[in-house]
Design an enzyme around this catalytic site. Structure first.
Site, PDB file in Angstrom:
ATOM      1  N   CYS A  42      -5.547 -14.218  -0.022  1.00  0.00           N
ATOM      2  CA  CYS A  42      -4.311 -14.197  -0.818  1.00  0.00           C
ATOM      3  C   CYS A  42      -4.484 -15.016  -2.106  1.00  0.00           C
ATOM      4  O   CYS A  42      -4.884 -16.179  -2.059  1.00  0.00           O
ATOM      5  CB  CYS A  42      -3.142 -14.739   0.003  1.00  0.00           C
ATOM      6  SG  CYS A  42      -1.605 -14.704  -0.927  1.00  0.00           S
ATOM      7  N   GLY A  52     -10.781  -2.156  -1.302  1.00  0.00           N
ATOM      8  CA  GLY A  52     -10.587  -2.229  -2.743  1.00  0.00           C
ATOM      9  C   GLY A  52     -10.744  -0.881  -3.395  1.00  0.00           C
ATOM     10  O   GLY A  52     -11.838  -0.308  -3.394  1.00  0.00           O
ATOM     11  N   ASP A  53      -9.611  -0.361  -3.940  1.00  0.00           N
ATOM     12  CA  ASP A  53      -9.618   0.853  -4.746  1.00  0.00           C
ATOM     13  C   ASP A  53      -9.954   2.131  -3.983  1.00  0.00           C
ATOM     14  O   ASP A  53     -10.380   3.113  -4.604  1.00  0.00           O
ATOM     15  CB  ASP A  53     -10.581   0.711  -5.939  1.00  0.00           C
ATOM     16  CG  ASP A  53     -10.252  -0.477  -6.827  1.00  0.00           C
ATOM     17  OD1 ASP A  53      -9.108  -0.980  -6.723  1.00  0.00           O
ATOM     18  OD2 ASP A  53     -11.124  -0.900  -7.601  1.00  0.00           O
TER      19      ASP A  53
HETATM   20  C1  LIG Z   1       2.088  -6.200  -2.757  1.00  0.00           C
HETATM   21  C2  LIG Z   1       0.820  -6.612  -2.065  1.00  0.00           C
HETATM   22  C3  LIG Z   1       0.897  -7.448  -0.951  1.00  0.00           C
HETATM   23  C4  LIG Z   1      -0.274  -7.836  -0.277  1.00  0.00           C
HETATM   24  N1  LIG Z   1      -0.172  -8.599   0.847  1.00  0.00           N
HETATM   25  C5  LIG Z   1      -1.294  -8.927   1.546  1.00  0.00           C
HETATM   26  C6  LIG Z   1      -1.215  -9.658   2.778  1.00  0.00           C
HETATM   27  O1  LIG Z   1      -0.132  -9.985   3.292  1.00  0.00           O
HETATM   28  N2  LIG Z   1      -2.396  -9.971   3.386  1.00  0.00           N
HETATM   29  C7  LIG Z   1      -3.615  -9.603   2.872  1.00  0.00           C
HETATM   30  O2  LIG Z   1      -4.652  -9.915   3.458  1.00  0.00           O
HETATM   31  N3  LIG Z   1      -3.699  -8.897   1.728  1.00  0.00           N
HETATM   32  C8  LIG Z   1      -2.579  -8.545   1.080  1.00  0.00           C
HETATM   33  N4  LIG Z   1      -2.688  -7.772  -0.051  1.00  0.00           N
HETATM   34  C9  LIG Z   1      -4.015  -7.277  -0.487  1.00  0.00           C
HETATM   35  C10 LIG Z   1      -4.323  -5.903   0.140  1.00  0.00           C
HETATM   36  O3  LIG Z   1      -4.396  -5.988   1.542  1.00  0.00           O
HETATM   37  C11 LIG Z   1      -5.666  -5.368  -0.393  1.00  0.00           C
HETATM   38  O4  LIG Z   1      -6.674  -6.279  -0.092  1.00  0.00           O
HETATM   39  C12 LIG Z   1      -5.663  -5.111  -1.909  1.00  0.00           C
HETATM   40  O5  LIG Z   1      -4.466  -4.490  -2.331  1.00  0.00           O
HETATM   41  C13 LIG Z   1      -6.863  -4.239  -2.314  1.00  0.00           C
HETATM   42  O6  LIG Z   1      -6.850  -3.020  -1.642  1.00  0.00           O
HETATM   43  P1  LIG Z   1      -6.357  -1.646  -2.357  1.00  0.00           P
HETATM   44  O7  LIG Z   1      -7.190  -1.475  -3.588  1.00  0.00           O
HETATM   45  O8  LIG Z   1      -6.584  -0.564  -1.325  1.00  0.00           O
HETATM   46  O9  LIG Z   1      -4.916  -1.821  -2.713  1.00  0.00           O
HETATM   47  C14 LIG Z   1      -1.539  -7.389  -0.743  1.00  0.00           C
HETATM   48  C15 LIG Z   1      -1.597  -6.541  -1.851  1.00  0.00           C
HETATM   49  C16 LIG Z   1      -0.451  -6.145  -2.501  1.00  0.00           C
HETATM   50  C17 LIG Z   1      -0.560  -5.220  -3.683  1.00  0.00           C
END
Ligand SMILES: Cc1cc2nc3c(=O)[nH]c(=O)nc-3n(C[C@H](O)[C@H](O)[C@H](O)COP(=O)(O)O)c2cc1C
Length: 305
Positions: A99, A201-202
């Site tokens: 985070c 990621g992505d």
């Molecule tokens: C609004 C928001 C809230 C998130 N909350 C968490 C969380 O509670 N715990 C966590 O490990 N990652 C959290 N993340 C990160 C996501 O789990 C993920 O690692 C990140 O969005 C990258 O993946 P993606 O490209 O598929 O979105 C959050 C991301 C976003 C955008």
């Protein structure tokens, strides 16, 4: 010996604060997400019996595999949460080490833990000792500082502590969500570890999923691309599916009946704006959805989809 990851497929829905509620997780799982997670839950809040936190631990009857994600920086408080009865129904416990939010980082939690790999070892070991036969995983980033991607060192510390899986989001804390995820670092972590690695990621479709799998990661985690599109898991896995937007939204709401109306309305406004994204008239619909002051008004707006 690390324990097996209780997954029904190799593509997971990520822990996402404000989105990984029981309703959305249920839909993601139905469309093929092999594992889902709660949003990050404060180990300290569990220690203090915080009622709001308790509602994050509700699991649906139809969820096959949902892990709980904890955050904190004190090994003993995390271990206490892991051992508590309230977490006993979760088949996997994940610890947040990614985070980027200042409130969390300034408290030495989330991605701040990547500054001290020895602390990662200590926390994971305490969690593993408290978890009994349940696997413990860690979700981290490529590193904390942009110029110092130390995910390999941190992931090794987690493995040494007894973790059964490490998820790596290929961005640093300094990057937040800017730029693109570095798949190279995910491959490096995979090469260095004996336990499974989950790449994150992505990932937005089957092509980017396959690219992530090319890193050697055994599992892939999707977050933002699933918002409003729980069927993305079926698309990634090339499984046939049907999706009725209104049915999905009404079902989603029905899984949140344990929450106060005000909380459900606010949460569903975000979800519904993603469900309708790209549909004819979505701009007007979004305006109406965000103007809703109660559930009756929200349902009225949804009926117009
Ligand atoms: C609004 C928001 C809230 C998130 N909350 C968490 C969380 O509670 N715990 C966590 O490990 N990652 C959290 N993340 C990160 C996501 O789990 C993920 O690692 C990140 O969005 C990258 O993946 P993606 O490209 O598929 O979105 C959050 C991301 C976003 C955008």
């Amino acid at each position: 010996m690390p324990y097996k990851i209780p997954a029904f497929s190799d593509v997971f829905f990520a822990p996402v604060a404000g989105y990984s509620d029981v309703g959305f997780r249920t839909l993601c799982a139905r469309y093929g997400a092999g594992l889902t997670f709660t949003e990050m839950v404060s180990a300290k809040a569990l220690h203090h019996n915080n009622g709001t936190t308790e509602s994050l631990l509700v699991v649906g009857k139809e969820e096959r595999a949902c892990g709980v994600q904890l955050f904190g920086h004190e090994a003993d408080i995390i271990a206490e949460a892991v051992a508590s009865d309230r977490l006993k129904n979760f088949p996997i416990i994940d610890i947040n080490m990614g985070c980027p939010v200042p409130k969390i980082v300034n408290n030495g939690e989330g991605s701040a833990l990547m500054k001290t790999p020895e602390k990662i070892y200590e926390i994971v070991k305490a969690a593993v000792d408290a978890a009994g036969k349940r696997p413990v995983s860690v979700k981290m980033r490529a590193g904390f500082f942009a110029g110092e991607k130390n995910a390999v060192e941190c992931a090794l510390a987690a493995q040494e502590g007894g973790a059964s899986m490490v998820t790596v989001h290929g961005r640093t804390r300094e990057q937040y969500y800017a730029g693109s995820a570095d798949l190279g670092i995910i491959g490096e972590v995979k090469s260095a570890l004996d336990i499974p690695v989950c790449g994150n990621g992505d990932v937005t479709d089957r092509t980017s999923y396959l690219k992530m799998k090319d890193t050697g990661a055994g599992f892939v985690m999707v977050a933002r691309a699933a918002f409003g599109r729980p069927y993305i898991f079926a698309e990634i896995l090339e499984k046939p599916y049907e999706f009725d937007i209104k049915e999905a939204i009404f079902e989603h709401i029905s899984w949140l009946s344990h929450l106060p109306e005000r909380v459900v309305v606010n949460s569903m406004k975000k979800h519904v704006s993603f469900y309708v994204k790209g549909r004819p008239g979505h701009k007007n619909l979004k305006t109406e959805i965000f103007a809703a002051e109660n559930m009756a008004q929200l349902l009225c707006a949804i009926e117009k989809i």
